[in-house]
Design a protein around this motif. Structure first.
Motif, short mmCIF file in Angstrom:
data_model
loop_
_atom_site.label_atom_id
_atom_site.label_comp_id
_atom_site.label_asym_id
_atom_site.label_seq_id
_atom_site.Cartn_x
_atom_site.Cartn_y
_atom_site.Cartn_z
N TYR A 25 0.83 -1.18 -0.03
CA TYR A 25 -0.21 -0.09 0.01
C TYR A 25 0.85 1.25 0.10
CZ TYR A 25 1.22 0.28 4.95
OH TYR A 25 1.64 -0.01 6.21
N GLU A 26 0.29 2.20 -0.74
CA GLU A 26 0.94 3.67 -0.63
C GLU A 26 0.09 4.58 -0.06
OE1 GLU A 26 3.09 6.82 -3.76
OE2 GLU A 26 1.52 5.03 -4.59
N VAL A 27 0.66 5.61 0.88
CA VAL A 27 -0.08 6.53 1.57
C VAL A 27 0.39 7.91 1.03
CG1 VAL A 27 -0.55 7.49 4.12
CG2 VAL A 27 -0.01 5.06 3.68
N GLY A 28 -0.81 8.87 0.83
CA GLY A 28 -0.50 9.94 0.65
C GLY A 28 -1.20 11.21 1.15
N ASP A 29 -0.82 12.24 1.21
CA ASP A 29 -1.52 13.50 1.80
C ASP A 29 -2.58 13.93 0.99
OD1 ASP A 29 -0.54 15.12 -0.20
OD2 ASP A 29 0.93 16.05 1.30
N ARG A 30 -3.39 15.14 1.46
CA ARG A 30 -4.45 15.68 0.66
C ARG A 30 -4.25 16.16 -0.76
NH1 ARG A 30 -8.72 16.80 3.42
NH2 ARG A 30 -7.60 16.94 5.05
N GLU A 31 -2.95 16.24 -1.18
CA GLU A 31 -2.66 16.87 -2.47
C GLU A 31 -2.08 15.93 -3.19
OE1 GLU A 31 -1.30 18.88 0.38
OE2 GLU A 31 -3.04 20.18 0.15
N GLY A 32 -1.95 14.48 -2.71
CA GLY A 32 -1.59 13.46 -3.26
C GLY A 32 -0.16 13.07 -3.27
N THR A 33 0.63 13.94 -2.59
CA THR A 33 2.20 13.59 -2.27
C THR A 33 2.18 12.36 -1.62
OG1 THR A 33 2.34 16.05 -2.14
CG2 THR A 33 4.31 14.63 -1.24
N SER A 34 3.07 11.44 -2.18
CA SER A 34 3.31 10.14 -1.44
C SER A 34 4.05 10.16 -0.12
CB SER A 34 4.07 9.18 -2.37
OG SER A 34 4.51 8.01 -1.56
N LEU A 35 3.57 9.62 0.74
CA LEU A 35 4.18 9.79 2.31
C LEU A 35 5.07 8.49 2.29
CD1 LEU A 35 1.37 11.42 4.32
CD2 LEU A 35 3.21 12.26 3.10
N GLY A 36 4.82 7.36 1.60
CA GLY A 36 5.58 6.27 1.61
C GLY A 36 4.63 4.92 1.34
N VAL A 37 5.44 3.74 1.38
CA VAL A 37 4.79 2.56 1.36
C VAL A 37 4.91 1.52 2.39
CG1 VAL A 37 4.93 2.73 -1.03
CG2 VAL A 37 6.84 1.49 0.01
N ILE A 39 3.60 -2.92 3.46
CA ILE A 39 3.21 -4.07 3.22
C ILE A 39 2.51 -4.83 4.64
CG2 ILE A 39 4.71 -4.63 1.46
CD1 ILE A 39 6.23 -6.45 3.33
N GLY A 40 1.53 -5.57 4.35
CA GLY A 40 1.07 -6.27 5.28
C GLY A 40 -0.47 -6.67 5.10
N PRO A 41 -0.86 -7.51 5.98
CA PRO A 41 -2.49 -7.69 5.88
C PRO A 41 -3.09 -6.34 5.81
CG PRO A 41 -1.59 -8.90 7.66
CD PRO A 41 -0.50 -8.01 7.21
N LEU A 42 -4.07 -6.21 4.61
CA LEU A 42 -4.34 -4.80 4.13
C LEU A 42 -5.33 -4.29 5.16
CD1 LEU A 42 -3.92 -2.56 2.11
CD2 LEU A 42 -6.02 -3.72 0.95
N GLY A 43 -6.33 -4.87 5.75
CA GLY A 43 -7.05 -4.36 6.64
C GLY A 43 -6.55 -3.96 7.98
N THR A 71 -4.06 11.04 4.21
CA THR A 71 -5.47 11.23 4.01
C THR A 71 -5.98 10.18 2.88
OG1 THR A 71 -5.13 13.09 2.59
CG2 THR A 71 -5.89 13.62 4.48
N GLN A 72 -4.93 9.80 2.22
CA GLN A 72 -5.44 8.93 0.97
C GLN A 72 -4.62 7.79 1.01
OE1 GLN A 72 -6.36 11.20 -2.48
NE2 GLN A 72 -4.62 12.29 -1.86
N VAL A 73 -5.02 6.90 0.26
CA VAL A 73 -4.38 5.27 0.18
C VAL A 73 -4.81 4.80 -1.07
CG1 VAL A 73 -6.01 4.09 1.26
CG2 VAL A 73 -3.59 3.21 1.47
N ARG A 74 -3.68 3.97 -1.68
CA ARG A 74 -3.84 2.98 -2.89
C ARG A 74 -3.16 1.64 -2.43
NH1 ARG A 74 -1.69 7.19 -7.16
NH2 ARG A 74 0.32 7.61 -6.27
N TRP A 75 -3.62 0.74 -3.21
CA TRP A 75 -2.79 -0.46 -2.79
C TRP A 75 -2.78 -1.38 -4.04
CZ3 TRP A 75 -7.36 0.63 -0.25
CH2 TRP A 75 -8.38 -0.24 -0.48
N THR A 76 -2.18 -2.54 -3.91
CA THR A 76 -2.01 -3.63 -4.88
C THR A 76 -1.97 -4.76 -4.26
OG1 THR A 76 -1.03 -4.35 -6.86
CG2 THR A 76 0.62 -3.63 -5.65
N CYS A 77 -3.07 -5.72 -4.40
CA CYS A 77 -2.83 -7.14 -3.71
C CYS A 77 -1.82 -7.96 -4.08
CB CYS A 77 -4.22 -7.65 -3.54
SG CYS A 77 -5.68 -6.83 -3.02
N ALA A 78 -1.28 -8.76 -3.05
CA ALA A 78 -0.22 -9.86 -3.38
C ALA A 78 -0.90 -11.02 -3.11
CB ALA A 78 0.87 -9.65 -2.49
N ASN A 79 -0.22 -12.19 -3.76
CA ASN A 79 -0.58 -13.52 -3.40
C ASN A 79 -0.08 -14.12 -2.21
OD1 ASN A 79 -1.66 -13.56 -6.11
ND2 ASN A 79 0.10 -13.85 -6.87
N SER A 80 0.80 -13.44 -1.66
CA SER A 80 1.42 -14.03 -0.48
C SER A 80 2.27 -12.98 0.28
CB SER A 80 2.29 -15.37 -0.64
OG SER A 80 3.25 -14.92 -1.39
#
Length: 94
Positions: A25-37, A39-43, A71-80
């Motif tokens: 997962y990647e976390v961003g602020d209100r402006e869409g600036t990436s704060l970092g990435v 991993i882990g169980p997403l929930g 304030t924002q997040v996006r992710w890509t799921c993994a198989n393991s």
């Protein structure tokens, strides 16, 4: 490197609807600036982000201290967990 996915609001609805899988997962602020990435169980990771502003396995970007609050997040799921770790190697900030 940022994920090529649309941002989602980091809120209870997003956390509730997140898939129960390992993910990068990647976390961003209100402006869409990436704060970092991270991993882990997403929930679990999103609940920690919502409560504390940071997940348990989180790697901030070099400019994260100068950016806004998460304030924002996006992710890509993994198989393991191993797959999530390999995705992290590709996207971890320098």
């Amino acid at each position: 490197m940022s994920l090529a996915k649309p941002w989602r609001s980091l809120d209870r609805e997003t956390v509730r609807n997140a898939p129960d899988r390992y993910a990068l997962y990647e976390v961003g602020d209100r402006e869409g600036t990436s704060l970092g990435v991270g991993i882990g169980p997403l929930g679990d990771e999103l609940r920690e982000l919502l409560a504390y502003g940071e997940g348990s396995t989180f790697y901030p970007t070099p400019n994260a201290d100068e950016a806004g609050d998460p304030t924002q997040v996006r992710w890509t799921c993994a198989n393991s967990k191993a797959h999530a770790e390999s995705l992290l190697d590709e996207h971890r900030p320098d």
